[in-house]
Scaffold this active site. Structure first.
Site, mmCIF file in Angstrom:
data_model
loop_
_atom_site.group_PDB
_atom_site.id
_atom_site.type_symbol
_atom_site.label_atom_id
_atom_site.label_comp_id
_atom_site.label_asym_id
_atom_site.label_seq_id
_atom_site.Cartn_x
_atom_site.Cartn_y
_atom_site.Cartn_z
ATOM 1 N N CYS A 72 27.738 68.238 29.439
ATOM 2 C CA CYS A 72 28.189 68.508 30.807
ATOM 3 C C CYS A 72 28.828 67.233 31.343
ATOM 4 C CB CYS A 72 26.985 68.909 31.659
ATOM 5 S SG CYS A 72 27.360 69.124 33.408
ATOM 6 N N CYS A 183 35.592 69.730 31.574
ATOM 7 C CA CYS A 183 34.361 70.452 31.930
ATOM 8 C C CYS A 183 34.068 71.328 30.722
ATOM 9 C CB CYS A 183 34.591 71.312 33.174
ATOM 10 S SG CYS A 183 33.242 72.482 33.501
HETATM 11 N N1 DGL Z 1 29.855 72.367 32.404
HETATM 12 C C1 DGL Z 1 29.790 71.355 33.391
HETATM 13 C C2 DGL Z 1 30.733 70.197 33.111
HETATM 14 O O1 DGL Z 1 31.075 69.940 31.979
HETATM 15 C C3 DGL Z 1 29.852 71.674 34.851
HETATM 16 C C4 DGL Z 1 29.687 72.974 35.431
HETATM 17 C C5 DGL Z 1 29.101 72.964 36.839
HETATM 18 O O2 DGL Z 1 29.793 72.633 37.808
HETATM 19 O O3 DGL Z 1 27.926 73.282 36.904
HETATM 20 O O4 DGL Z 1 31.127 69.494 33.998
#
Ligand code: DGL
Length: 272
Positions: A72, A183
């Protein structure tokens, strides 16, 4: 004990899990999502740090991974130091692929699609200053795509207008030749995003994280179970009752999620 626990706010980390499985099919994995607090990208930084540490520390006590992979960008650009200070195992983070994008760009204009939190973080400013100081970086906060990616994996219809709006600022920069998916949810929408801007190079961090995990695990990887005895990869969620989550995780080779209860800090209302 498992080799690696993959952590994200929601299902975005599954894009990273796929890259890890491609590179190391025998690696034993677990999956952790803080879906009670999804999306992370619109939450306050101080709350998020406390929450991410609480979730990861409790899950690591249960899963006992050799390595934690923070799949993330929003969590990694904020909480890696706090996690490393609390956990006795290596913690691998995910940061937007600005460096490979700058290496690949001929026009010196690159685009970044990420959460609002990631695009505004000092961590990103440093990444650009260190690796892309001669590039113009068009930063787009595309939090709406996180929800679209969650819906897409749940088999729900995608809102084409939301996708169009997310890429509009990138299309406006005609000379832009590389797009960074900053993301981990966004590679799940790649097949829908790329056709909106063909002839550009689309980059994410999944393969680099898999390479890094392979280096960190080295020879310490667990011995794979004999054929027929392979058990399902475990998973944990803070809202395991979400109906679509179990089927999605099973499709990606994980068991139905077990409940991870986090009382402090409680889930607060998102900032926006
Ligand atoms: N998957 C997450 C990232 O790589 C973020 C998603 C969210 O905002 O919860 O930033």
């Amino acid at each position: 004990m498992i080799d690696a626990l993959i952590f994200d706010s929601g299902v975005g980390g599954l894009s990273v899990s796929e890259e890890i499985r491609r590179r190391m099919p025998d690696c034993s994995l677990g999956y952790l999502c803080d879906n009670a607090a999804l999306p992370y990208g619109t939450r306050r930084d101080d709350w998020l740090i406390e929450r991410i540490v609480a979730v990861c520390v409790s899950a690591c006590e249960l899963a006992r991974p050799r390595v934690l992979v923070v799949a993330c960008n929003t969590a990694s650009t904020l909480a890696l130091a706090a996690l490393r200070a609390r956990l006795p195992i290596p913690v691998i983070g995910t940061v937007p692929a600005i460096k490979p994008a700058a290496e690949a760009s001929r026009s010196r204009t690159i685009g970044l699609l990420a959460t609002g939190a990631t695009v505004h973080r000092p961590y990103l400013d440093r990444l650009i200053a260190d690796h892309a100081s001669d590039c113009r970086v068009v930063r787009v906060a595309a939090d709406a795509l996180v929800i679209q990616a969650e819906s897409h994996l749940a088999g729900k219809a995608i809102d084409a207008r939301t996708l169009q709006m997310a890429v509009a600022p990138l299309r406006a920069a005609a000379e832009l030749d590389v797009v960074v998916l900053g993301c981990t949810h966004f590679p799940l929408l790649r097949g829908l995003l790329e056709p909106l801007m063909p002839d550009r190079l689309w980059i994410d961090s999944g393969a680099a994280i898999a390479r890094r995990l392979s280096q960190v695990l080295g020879d310490t990887r667990s011995v794979p179970a004999p054929p027929g005895e392979a058990s399902e990869a475990p998973s944990w969620a803070t809202a395991p009752q979400v109906p679509s989550l179990g089927p999605i995780l099973r499709r990606f080779g994980y068991s139905s999620p077990l409940a991870l209860e986090i009382t402090q800090p409680a889930v607060a209302t998102p900032v926006s």
